[in-house]
Scaffold this motif. Structure first.
Motif, PDB file in Angstrom:
ATOM      1  N   ASP A  50       0.738  -1.021   0.205  1.00 21.13           N
ATOM      2  CA  ASP A  50      -0.090  -0.092  -0.145  1.00 21.13           C
ATOM      3  C   ASP A  50       0.996   1.412  -0.118  1.00 21.13           C
ATOM      4  N   PRO A  51       0.361   2.610  -0.368  1.00 23.63           N
ATOM      5  CA  PRO A  51       1.118   4.110  -0.232  1.00 23.63           C
ATOM      6  C   PRO A  51       2.190   4.548   0.816  1.00 23.63           C
ATOM      7  N   ASN A  52       1.423   3.321   1.991  1.00 18.16           N
ATOM      8  CA  ASN A  52       2.125   4.194   3.731  1.00 18.16           C
ATOM      9  C   ASN A  52       3.474   3.333   3.125  1.00 18.16           C
ATOM     10  N   GLU A  53       3.491   1.696   3.062  1.00 16.18           N
ATOM     11  CA  GLU A  53       4.792   1.137   3.243  1.00 16.18           C
ATOM     12  C   GLU A  53       5.585   1.387   1.702  1.00 16.18           C
ATOM     13  N   VAL A  54       5.559   1.540   0.832  1.00 14.84           N
ATOM     14  CA  VAL A  54       6.456   2.171  -0.307  1.00 14.84           C
ATOM     15  C   VAL A  54       6.965   3.815   0.377  1.00 14.84           C
ATOM     16  N   ALA A  55       5.772   4.984   0.828  1.00 14.63           N
ATOM     17  CA  ALA A  55       6.240   6.336   1.124  1.00 14.63           C
ATOM     18  C   ALA A  55       7.240   6.112   2.951  1.00 14.63           C
ATOM     19  N   GLY A  56       6.839   4.979   3.615  1.00 25.90           N
ATOM     20  CA  GLY A  56       7.633   4.672   5.163  1.00 25.90           C
ATOM     21  C   GLY A  56       9.498   4.453   4.115  1.00 25.90           C
ATOM     22  N   GLN A  57       9.209   3.097   3.138  1.00 24.02           N
ATOM     23  CA  GLN A  57       9.884   3.135   2.968  1.00 24.02           C
ATOM     24  C   GLN A  57      10.924   3.669   2.414  1.00 24.02           C
ATOM     25  N   PHE A  58      10.847   5.088   1.087  1.00 27.01           N
ATOM     26  CA  PHE A  58      10.998   6.010   0.272  1.00 27.01           C
ATOM     27  C   PHE A  58      11.827   6.939   1.739  1.00 27.01           C
ATOM     28  N   LEU A  59      11.069   6.473   2.356  1.00 26.82           N
ATOM     29  CA  LEU A  59      11.506   7.695   3.758  1.00 26.82           C
ATOM     30  C   LEU A  59      12.845   7.258   4.429  1.00 26.82           C
ATOM     31  N   ALA A  60      13.135   6.128   4.942  1.00 31.63           N
ATOM     32  CA  ALA A  60      13.548   5.265   5.399  1.00 31.63           C
ATOM     33  C   ALA A  60      15.510   5.214   5.039  1.00 31.63           C
ATOM     34  N   THR A  61      14.737   4.851   3.581  1.00 31.44           N
ATOM     35  CA  THR A  61      15.935   4.817   2.939  1.00 31.44           C
ATOM     36  C   THR A  61      16.946   6.202   3.065  1.00 31.44           C
ATOM     37  N   TRP A  62      15.948   6.652   3.144  1.00 33.11           N
ATOM     38  CA  TRP A  62      16.828   8.808   3.014  1.00 33.11           C
ATOM     39  C   TRP A  62      17.902   8.300   4.021  1.00 33.11           C
ATOM     40  N   ASN A  63      17.259   8.776   5.153  1.00 24.18           N
ATOM     41  CA  ASN A  63      18.274   8.781   6.316  1.00 24.18           C
ATOM     42  C   ASN A  63      19.048   7.393   6.280  1.00 24.18           C
ATOM     43  N   GLU A  64      18.990   6.814   5.795  1.00 21.66           N
ATOM     44  CA  GLU A  64      20.312   5.604   5.610  1.00 21.66           C
ATOM     45  C   GLU A  64      21.410   5.790   4.685  1.00 21.66           C
ATOM     46  N   GLY A 145       2.462  -0.691 -13.852  1.00 16.68           N
ATOM     47  CA  GLY A 145       2.108  -1.982 -13.111  1.00 16.68           C
ATOM     48  C   GLY A 145       0.813  -2.309 -11.745  1.00 16.68           C
ATOM     49  N   ASP A 146       1.670  -3.277 -11.151  1.00 17.45           N
ATOM     50  CA  ASP A 146       1.102  -3.398  -9.909  1.00 17.45           C
ATOM     51  C   ASP A 146       2.063  -3.039  -8.532  1.00 17.45           C
ATOM     52  N   ALA A 147       2.643  -2.067  -8.797  1.00 18.58           N
ATOM     53  CA  ALA A 147       3.295  -1.572  -7.589  1.00 18.58           C
ATOM     54  C   ALA A 147       3.019   0.405  -7.639  1.00 18.58           C
ATOM     55  N   TRP A 148       3.244   1.096  -6.260  1.00 24.70           N
ATOM     56  CA  TRP A 148       3.207   1.893  -6.130  1.00 24.70           C
ATOM     57  C   TRP A 148       4.542   2.634  -6.631  1.00 24.70           C
ATOM     58  N   ARG A 149       4.933   4.395  -6.792  1.00 25.00           N
ATOM     59  CA  ARG A 149       5.848   4.881  -7.227  1.00 25.00           C
ATOM     60  C   ARG A 149       6.067   5.779  -7.218  1.00 25.00           C
ATOM     61  N   ILE A 150       7.128   6.365  -6.745  1.00 30.24           N
ATOM     62  CA  ILE A 150       7.228   8.155  -6.332  1.00 30.24           C
ATOM     63  C   ILE A 150       7.250   8.721  -7.333  1.00 30.24           C
ATOM     64  N   THR A 151       6.465  10.049  -7.341  1.00 31.17           N
ATOM     65  CA  THR A 151       6.090  10.671  -8.328  1.00 31.17           C
ATOM     66  C   THR A 151       7.199  12.153  -7.852  1.00 31.17           C
ATOM     67  N   TRP A 152       8.814  12.350  -8.278  1.00 32.82           N
ATOM     68  CA  TRP A 152      10.131  13.170  -7.371  1.00 32.82           C
ATOM     69  C   TRP A 152       9.867  14.355  -7.831  1.00 32.82           C
ATOM     70  N   ASP A 153      10.322  15.737  -7.364  1.00 32.64           N
ATOM     71  CA  ASP A 153      10.842  16.597  -7.980  1.00 32.64           C
ATOM     72  C   ASP A 153      11.233  17.481  -6.428  1.00 32.64           C
ATOM     73  N   ASP A 154      11.989  18.448  -6.413  1.00 34.97           N
ATOM     74  CA  ASP A 154      13.303  18.722  -5.571  1.00 34.97           C
ATOM     75  C   ASP A 154      12.295  18.969  -4.042  1.00 34.97           C
ATOM     76  N   GLY A 155      10.742  19.373  -4.235  1.00 37.79           N
ATOM     77  CA  GLY A 155      10.132  19.686  -3.015  1.00 37.79           C
ATOM     78  C   GLY A 155       9.311  18.820  -2.245  1.00 37.79           C
ATOM     79  N   LEU A 156      10.590  17.249  -2.535  1.00 37.25           N
ATOM     80  CA  LEU A 156       9.824  16.243  -1.782  1.00 37.25           C
ATOM     81  C   LEU A 156      11.401  16.146  -0.488  1.00 37.25           C
ATOM     82  N   ILE A 157      12.349  16.774  -0.575  1.00 32.79           N
ATOM     83  CA  ILE A 157      13.225  17.091   0.192  1.00 32.79           C
ATOM     84  C   ILE A 157      13.044  18.087   0.883  1.00 32.79           C
TER      85      ILE A 157
END
Length: 737
Positions: A50-64, A145-157
């Protein structure tokens, strides 16, 4: 105080927190500051997340800082708009410019309108310079497809970065603290530094120039003359550095002298061409391997930081706490927002236990061109009054703004004598006959010997089957010692007597002497802190067995006169102080106090007992009697050197270093009990020169002369070869200690 704008490229900030991923709503933290850093996450796009899992994983990898994993989560459109390298660079630049030390995030809400979704988050940033700030950031997602992906720009930083906004960090850096001696005289401070050099062909009045330079650089005139003796007339010969304050009103005179060249720069200045350089250390650019660590503490990365000695140990005090203001600025220069602000905190000053006058004069007058070390301690407190390692080095050379650095720093770093080694605390040497102070302690404490125990010495030792050893008197063509009691054996440093003791104690209990050595503090660190030190090495039966060999009688015989072990001069000075003060081993200390201005000190010196010599009062008195005899009794090995100094006790030593000449040792203490000059203990070693009575003992006396009288009072024959001082003796009738 310095105020400056943060440059764009400063290195990578260290992230000190990593987090556990939480796929839930309602303000649950994604990162926990208590969780240690984890390996970079390996992201796998899983169908059905679900989107929460994808967003959470994205932010966790940022901190790492796992930017490749983050990039893998971007939508196809986003990846086509920015390369993986540029994507990672955007995040790294943000961390660097903002001095980010930690990123935390929590999910606030989620909206799904397939094939799109939005996850609202609150991201909190901790800046090592400006403090903390947070922003609400919405992550847009798209189903591919069947996976959620991030639509990115500088504002996400950071939202303000969208549309061309950029970060500016105005740093507020406090002036670096000063390092003082025990009397408040500066040793390291911020100042205008003058680099001095000579062009030989332009010299007009050589003697006047040499006198002026000798006073400023704390060098003998002949030492200065030798530096340019073989130079061509138009060569520039670098000499050293002084502060503008040290030159004072003489600047006009100095600058007008023919042959002198003066260059100046602002920055860290080390008094007297860097006296006590092995203790004070120096500042330099942040080492690359420590850049992340310093950025995490709020440094910008381009500062000069302590990298050795007190400058390094006291960095947190001397640097103060950095502050600053973090802005977002539009492309046209307008300030869009102030993200965070923190006021800097002033630096502390460090007051050392060193006596600047004593340290400078010992460096100038004690060793000349000889290699060695000396340590002078307050006998009854453990305070280090002087610590000299020869050759030394000029801490000012590590300031690359110093004009002389381009010439002298490469020479220093390539010098085969290794001037950067602090021989006083890191040099490890056999102790020679000074070790007899330990052997006699073991003999007395064993109960097998008393002060009245005798031995008849004919110059030879024949108690080991098939081996005959010679006393030092044989090589010098002197008569044998004859019958000696134990005190006389120490006083005259009779080798056969102590070989006999070593063998006898070996037969009684082979651990007696090794254990006594450790009881004197040998074979382990003194705990001085501040500077690096080595523990030395004391062999024993267990160690020998570990080498696959038994502990033999020959090992014990050699150890009895200090030839199969290693110690540091600092350790020797420390146990000499204990022998003189009644048996207390104090931890040597270099810091007297730490404080800012007139504020209450955050640290104040107090003596620290680290042990007691394993000697009864009666047996300690026997050793003290023998040490007094070394310097004052007929036949004492150092009596000629210490004529007129009745309140000095010591011991000579000559340590073999084949095939080179032996090391010369002398250690001891004073017992004058003067209220204005506390008693001191000193250890001196001179590498590969000869015997302790001929080299180390005269240097020991020279240090006493400087300590009690302020300058050398005698000149020794061997000094003509190593650049000795011009001596101004004490006037007739002056009291001699």
């Amino acid at each position: 105080m310095q105020h400056r704008l943060q440059p764009l490229a400063l290195g990578v900030a260290l992230l000190t927190a990593a987090g556990a991923l939480a796929a839930c709503n309602g303000g649950v933290p994604i990162f926990s500051s208590a969780t240690p850093s984890l390996p970079a996450p390996q992201v796998t796009i899983i169908a059905g997340q679900d989107p929460n899992e994808v967003a959470g994983q994205f932010l966790a990898t940022w901190n790492e800082r796992a930017f490749d994993a983050m990039y893998a989560q971007l939508s196809t459109t986003s990846q086509s708009a920015i390369s993986a390298e540029d994507f990672a660079a955007r995040y790294e630049d943000f961390r660097r410019k903002a001095a980010i030390t930690q990123v935390r995030a929590e999910i606030l809400a989620t909206q799904v309108n397939s094939p799109n979704a939005e996850v609202s988050t609150r991201i909190s940033y901790a800046s090592g310079v400006a403090g903390e700030f947070s922003r609400e950031v919405t992550l847009p997602l798209v189903m591919e497809g069947d996976a959620w992906r991030i639509t990115w720009d500088d504002g996400l930083i950071l939202p303000e970065l969208k549309g061309g906004g950029r970060l500016v960090l105005e740093a507020d850096i406090p002036a670096r603290g000063t390092i003082y001696d025990r009397y408040g005289d500066p040793l390291a401070y911020e100042s205008e530094t003058l680099s001095l050099g000579i062009v030989p062909g332009e010299i007009v009045d050589e003697e006047s120039l040499l006198r002026e330079l000798s006073r400023l650089l704390l060098m003998n005139t002949e030492t200065i003359r030798l530096k340019y003796a073989s130079a061509l007339p138009d060569w520039y010969v670098p000499l050293g550095e002084v502060s503008r304050e040290e030159v004072g009103k003489r600047y006009g005179v100095l600058s007008g002298m023919g042959g002198i060249r003066i260059s100046s720069n602002e920055g860290r200045t080390y008094y007297g061409g860097g006296i006590a350089s092995h203790v004070i250390g120096y500042v330099a650019q942040v080492p690359k391997e420590q850049l992340d660590e310093y950025l995490a503490k709020g440094y910008l990365g381009d500062e000069l930081v302590g990298v050795q000695g007190l400058e390094s140990w006291g960095e947190s005090f001397l640097a103060g706490t950095h502050g600053g203001t973090l802005y977002v600025v539009a492309a046209d220069g307008r300030v869009l927002s102030t993200l965070a602000q923190r006021t800097s905190q002033p630096a502390h000053d460090i007051y050392t236990t060193l006596d600047r006058s004593l340290q400078a004069r010992v460096e100038r007058y004690a060793f000349g061109h000889l290699t060695g070390a000396a340590v002078a301690l307050s006998r009854d407190t453990g305070e280090v009054l002087a610590m000299v390692s020869s050759p030394g080095f000029d801490s000012n050379l590590f300031n690359l703004g110093n004009f002389n650095s381009q010439y002298l720093l490469p020479e220093l770093l390539n010098d085969q004598r290794v001037p950067l080694l602090n021989r006083a605390a890191q040099g490890q040497y056999a102790l020679g006959s000074v070790f007899k102070l330990i052997t006699i302690g073991g003999a007395l404490q064993s109960g097998a010997y008393t002060a009245a125990s005798t031995y008849t010495c004919d110059g030879y030792f024949r108690e080991l089957p098939g081996l005959t050893l010679e006393d030092w008197t044989v090589a010098k063509d002197k008569p044998p010692h004859g019958t000696l009691n134990l005190v006389q054996g120490l006083m005259r440093s009779c080798n056969p007597f102590f070989w006999h003791i070593g063998l006898d104690l070996f037969n009684r209990d082979p651990w007696i002497v090794p254990n006594m050595a450790r009881g004197y503090g040998l074979g382990k660190l003194t705990g001085i802190g501040v500077i690096e030190e080595e523990p030395g090495f004391i062999p024993d039966p267990a160690w020998k067995v570990e080498q696959g060999e038994p502990w033999l009688a020959g090992d014990a015989v050699n150890m009895a006169i200090g030839q199969v072990l290693n110690v540091t001069p600092l350790q020797v000075a420390d146990f000499a102080a204990a022998l003189g003060n009644g048996g207390t081993l104090y931890r040597p200390q270099l810091v007297r106090s730490i404080q800012h201005g007139e504020d209450e000190p955050v640290f104040t010196f107090a003596p620290e007992i680290r042990g007691t010599l394993p000697l009864s009062a009666e047996n300690l008195a026997v050793i003290q009697e023998g040490m007094r005899g070394v310097t004052n009794a007929p036949g004492g090995t150092a009596r000629p050197t210490f004529y007129g100094w009745p309140a000095v006790a010591g011991k000579t030593g000559t340590a073999q270093d084949l095939p080179r000449l032996p090391h010369a040792w002398f250690t001891g203490y004073t017992f004058l009990q003067r209220s204005d000059k506390p008693d001191i203990a000193i250890a001196v070693i001179v590498e590969n020169t000869g015997e302790g009575s001929e080299y180390a003992a005269p240097i020991f006396r020279r240090i006493l002369e400087i300590y009690f009288y302020g300058s050398p009072q005698t000149r020794y024959d061997w000094e003509s070869a190593v650049g000795g001082p011009t001596v101004t003796p004490t006037l007739p009738g002056t009291e001699t200690p």
